[in-house]
Design an enzyme around this catalytic site. Structure first.
Site, PDB file in Angstrom:
ATOM      1  N   THR A 233     -32.265 -40.370 -11.490  1.00  0.00           N
ATOM      2  CA  THR A 233     -33.332 -41.339 -11.760  1.00  0.00           C
ATOM      3  C   THR A 233     -32.756 -42.750 -11.880  1.00  0.00           C
ATOM      4  O   THR A 233     -33.429 -43.733 -11.626  1.00  0.00           O
ATOM      5  CB  THR A 233     -34.064 -40.960 -13.067  1.00  0.00           C
TER       6      THR A 233
ATOM      7  N   LYS B  29     -23.920 -43.599 -15.659  1.00  0.00           N
ATOM      8  CA  LYS B  29     -24.585 -42.301 -15.872  1.00  0.00           C
ATOM      9  C   LYS B  29     -23.633 -41.446 -16.711  1.00  0.00           C
ATOM     10  O   LYS B  29     -22.492 -41.812 -16.926  1.00  0.00           O
ATOM     11  CB  LYS B  29     -24.889 -41.609 -14.528  1.00  0.00           C
ATOM     12  N   ARG B  30     -24.095 -40.301 -17.192  1.00  0.00           N
ATOM     13  CA  ARG B  30     -23.209 -39.417 -17.967  1.00  0.00           C
ATOM     14  C   ARG B  30     -22.005 -39.072 -17.102  1.00  0.00           C
ATOM     15  O   ARG B  30     -22.096 -38.982 -15.880  1.00  0.00           O
ATOM     16  CB  ARG B  30     -23.958 -38.154 -18.385  1.00  0.00           C
TER      17      ARG B  30
ATOM     18  N   LYS C  97     -34.118 -46.808 -10.557  1.00  0.00           N
ATOM     19  CA  LYS C  97     -34.189 -48.048 -11.332  1.00  0.00           C
ATOM     20  C   LYS C  97     -33.444 -49.168 -10.580  1.00  0.00           C
ATOM     21  O   LYS C  97     -33.922 -50.295 -10.489  1.00  0.00           O
ATOM     22  CB  LYS C  97     -33.574 -47.815 -12.724  1.00  0.00           C
TER      23      LYS C  97
ATOM     24  N   LYS D  51     -20.672 -35.638 -10.699  1.00  0.00           N
ATOM     25  CA  LYS D  51     -21.155 -37.002 -10.393  1.00  0.00           C
ATOM     26  C   LYS D  51     -20.028 -37.854  -9.808  1.00  0.00           C
ATOM     27  O   LYS D  51     -20.240 -38.951  -9.334  1.00  0.00           O
ATOM     28  CB  LYS D  51     -21.745 -37.618 -11.660  1.00  0.00           C
TER      29      LYS D  51
ATOM     30  N   HIS E 102     -34.429 -28.912 -14.501  1.00  0.00           N
ATOM     31  CA  HIS E 102     -33.712 -30.161 -14.219  1.00  0.00           C
ATOM     32  C   HIS E 102     -32.268 -29.926 -13.818  1.00  0.00           C
ATOM     33  O   HIS E 102     -31.507 -30.863 -13.627  1.00  0.00           O
ATOM     34  CB  HIS E 102     -33.755 -31.060 -15.453  1.00  0.00           C
TER      35      HIS E 102
END
Ligand SMILES: CCc1ccc([C@H](C)CC(=O)N[C@@H]2O[C@H](CO)[C@@H](O)[C@H](O)[C@H]2O)cc1
Length: 818
Positions: free
Chosen positions: A665, A554-555, A669, A560, A362
């Site tokens: 992911t 998100k984290r 959503k 990111k 991952h």
């Protein structure tokens, strides 16, 4: 049809009321005439649990009868969130419960809010495991999940003056109605000690003499499928002191110490490691990994031996999936059991191991790949170290035959990493054994093939596959967005899409239908109102529903690029400040929502959270800006918060530097819920663009194959002027905390901007401007939103699981008939 008659328990409203009141009286032990919302929730949960248990029993009776090949999914993390609404939805009795409760004077939604999240994981990997369990159950696969029953889940994020503080998440405080303690299902797990040589009828055997034993006790969590009677099991292990008293200290009256030692044992499964970055080679982490792996394998082999007595059949009956390398010690444990305890010879045992194991990676960054210091492994698991040395010896011999004296390649592929601290490369151990190595998106696999595992790919190309991630539409549409759920079922004229989501593409033909547009806009408005109320309650910031709700949740990680989002907000703020009234009338109002936890030791990430608050504190009170721009940081982001935020989102942001997000992911959503994506061409976003058409999302930024060259450029890589300006504003203390943000600004300085925020800033602002223009034309936006949902079918975890079942695990559905 299904749901009304459920085993012995009936699901009509009167029966449900009786069961709930019985649990108030006999389980929660409160008088049925005086109990509060939380006790009502507990009683409700226990009445649902009874129905889960019936299905669990029938399913496992049937599995036992049919003895199919089973999948065992080993994961150190499962981010389950809340269970109540997901369970009654999958049982198909939501309405009956809502009626039963309203007749008892309770509001279902109010009781559902009483449940805390089961946060037994960090982020993407953990939530993916939970979505996959839902799909495994719904698709009737004979599967088991195995993990750890942490007493403390992922920390609660408390924000004080804009700073993240961590609070322990003791989630079991009021018990957990969704688990069943299996006191009789327990296994001893050994640690430390030495390895002796033993000769048995002429054959020498290595025998591990452990020094410590801890008991692993099973806690079962029934996982109901949707629209089927099947309910599979998530078995989580908790550590208990083994009942072998160390009489020594007992007799010397050092009783207290005896108890303290016993309690020490329990700590193994106590707390989840809250860091989803690099592996720190901690002893407790290794003990956690071995603890749940050993207990799970003892349980798996006991179940196999109930019906079989020849390990040649083991690969036909068992598929073992390890979720990233965290459970990869299982490979050495299977070899230890087969060779040391079942006395199979090495090559036979290895043959079996290679047939049963598959792994999914991952991460993209090599530093996220686990390396266990040899000293640590040698002291905690001395026999396993020997076995890993033997595995590596065989591997090196095999490689020498193929690559001769190419020592660079051999040392890169070795499971043993030489160097200051000799380490075991758990990823190389997994690659040497597993028959399949999966990436989580097509682009991710390319990166694994060409960079991370290049040598192994060239040797074993057939092992490398990708299974693009997916999310369950049960939780992420049916449970979290009921108004969208009914619109889809109405326009498709069926609910079959909930089990067969490819049908959702049927919405495409109505993408320009004005009636659907009206219903769709109303659905989004209802969800935005719920989100706006939540924001006001939590942060007392009032937001306008006409604004575009722009979300990044998100984290918090540098790759990111939440910082790019914040610098974009500063740019927008600065522009508005310098506008005259007429210009301001053309500004598309925005509510910028950011949420996410930073690993406790991740200072840069914590500074990003503080900067977001500092900018919000300035922008949200600035009269020159008013409702044109609001900035909100949503604290303590978790699964339940996501279920509330995602349906109310117009635009979601996925800003990772290309090549850094293995899949993502969250984007799936948002896609299912009709929020438009502003994203880099990274991870699964590339495949999303193929499914919905790149014109229905806002792509920007350097492409994955451009990044290495851009990085080479270093200082010569000029960021845009706007970029320099907004960084300067932060550096000059425009939002306060000048010194505190200095090092943060330095991370994006020319020549040091590893994640290319400066380079991507211009195209990022362009994409944002394009989104603004699109939002003004609400019919165009609604059409793009409908086409997003219509194109989301591929990103269901049902498709992902079917691919794993057919291409990796070789398992077939086993549907419980009655
Ligand atoms: C050793 C500490 C540690 C713990 C967890 C992890 C996880 C692998 C991090 C993670 O959650 N990765 C995310 O997995 C998702 C599901 O496949 C992907 O969608 C995300 O892109 C990936 O970052 C790495 C390192």
């Amino acid at each position: 049809m299904f749901g009304l008659m459920d085993g012995f328990l009936k699901n009509d409203a009167v029966s449900l009321q009786k069961d709930i009141l019985d649990h108030v009286e006999y389980t929660v032990a409160r008088s049925r005439f005086n109990f509060d919302d939380f006790e009502a929730y507990q009683a409700l949960a226990h009445s649902v649990r009874d129905r889960l248990i019936e299905r669990w029993h029938d399913t496992h009776q049937y599995f036992k009868k049919k003895d199919p090949k089973r999948l065992y999914f080993l994961s150190l993390e499962f981010l389950m969130g809340r269970s109540l609404t997901n369970s009654v939805t999958n049982l198909g009795i939501q309405d009956q419960y809502a009626d039963a409760l309203s007749q008892l004077g309770f509001d279902y939604e109010v009781l559902a809010e009483q449940e805390g999240d089961a946060a037994l994981g960090n982020g993407g990997l953990a939530r993916l495991a939970a979505c996959q369990m839902d799909s495994l159950a719904t698709l009737d696969y004979p599967a088991w999940g195995y993990g750890l029953r942490y007493q403390y889940g992922l920390f609660r994020q408390i924000i004080v003056d804009g700073f993240q503080h961590e609070q322990p998440d003791f989630w079991l405080n009021f018990g957990n109605p969704w688990e069943i303690e299996r006191v009789h299902v327990s296994y001893p797990v050994k640690f430390y000690g030495t390895v002796e040589e033993e000769v048995l009828n002429g054959k020498t055997f290595r025998v591990w003499i452990p020094a410590e034993s801890v008991e692993a006790v099973a806690y079962d969590n029934p996982i109901p499928g949707y629209g089927t009677r099947n309910a599979i099991n998530l078995r989580l292990w908790a550590a208990k002191p083994s009942d072998q008293y160390d009489m020594e200290s007992y007799t010397t009256g050092d009783y207290i110490n005896a108890i303290v030692n016993r309690q020490k044992a329990e700590t193994i499964s106590n707390v989840l490691y809250p860091d989803d970055r690099s592996y720190q080679g901690k002893e407790l982490r290794l003990k956690q990994q071995y603890f749940f792996v050993s207990a799970s394998l003892q349980d798996i082999i006991r179940r196999f031996k109930d019906l079989h007595n020849n390990f040649d059949e083991f690969p036909e009956k068992v598929a073992l999936q390890i979720n990233d390398t965290h459970p990869s010690i299982a490979i050495a444990e299977v070899m230890r059991v087969l060779v040391d305890e079942e006395h199979l010879d090495w090559s036979k045992a290895w043959g079996i191991a290679c047939k049963i194991f598959s792994v999914t990676i991952h991460a993209v960054q090599p530093e996220a790949l686990e390396k266990v210091p040899i000293d640590l492994l040698g002291s905690v698991l001395p026999r396993h170290l020997e076995i890993i040395y033997e595995i590596n010896y065989c591997l090196m011999e095999e490689l020498k035959k193929i690559f001769g004296q190419d020592y660079d390649k051999l040392s890169r592929m070795s499971i043993i990493e030489e160097g200051a601290v000799k380490c075991i490369r758990m990823a190389n151990l997994s690659l040497a054994c597993c028959h399949t190595v999966n990436g989580v998106s097509r682009l991710h696999l390319e990166t694994l093939k060409t960079r991370v595992f290049k040598d192994f790919y060239e040797l074993w190309p057939q092992k490398f596959q990708f299974k693009t991630n997916g999310v369950t539409q049960r939780r992420w549409i049916v449970v979290s967005n009921p108004s969208l759920c009914s619109i889809i079922s109405k326009w498709l004229g069926t609910e079959a899409w909930i089990r067969n989501v490819d049908l959702i593409a049927g919405l495409r033909e109505y993408a320009e239908d004005p009636d659907l547009h009206a219903e769709w806009k109303n659905m989004k408005k209802v969800n935005k109102m719920r989100l706006a109320e939540y924001i006001e309650t939590l942060t007392s910031v009032k937001v306008s529903l006409d604004a575009m709700f722009d979300v990044q949740i998100k984290r918090i990680h540098e790759y990111k690029r939440q910082l790019l989002n914040i610098l974009g907000i500063i740019h927008r703020y600065d522009c508005i400040k310098n506008m005259d009234e007429s210009d301001k009338r053309r500004v598309v109002p925005r509510v910028c929502i950011i949420g996410g936890k930073a690993a406790p030791g991740y200072e840069v990430a914590k500074k990003i959270i503080k900067l977001c608050h500092a900018v919000a504190d300035k922008v949200n009170i600035d009269p020159d800006v008013g409702d044109l721009l609001k900035v909100v940081f949503i604290p303590d982001y978790n699964v339940s918060v996501a279920e509330l935020v995602i349906p109310g989102t117009d635009l979601s942001q996925h800003l990772s530097t290309a090549g850094h997000e293995a899949s993502g992911t969250g984007c799936m959503k948002f896609l299912m819920n009709g929020s438009l994506l502003l994203a880099t061409a990274d991870g699964s976003a590339v495949e999303i663009a193929e499914e919905i058409g790149a014109t229905n999302m806002f792509l920007f930024g350097a492409k994955v194959d451009e990044v290495p060259a851009l990085r080479e450029k270093g200082t010569s890589l000029k960021g845009s002027l706007q970029f320099a300006r907004v960084v300067r504003m932060v550096r000059d203390g425009h939002f306060g905390f000048k010194d505190y943000f200095k090092s943060l600004c330095e991370t994006v300085e020319e020549g040091k901007d590893f994640y290319l925020l400066g380079y991507d800033f211009a195209s990022y602002l362009e994409a944002q401007a394009t989104a603004d223009r699109a939002f003004v034309d609400q019919e165009k936006w609604t059409q793009m939103s409908i086409l997003s949902t219509a194109g989301s079918g591929k990103f269901s975890s049902d498709r992902t699981i079917e691919e794993y079942a057919e291409q990796s695990w070789g398992i077939e559905p086993c549907k419980c008939p009655f």
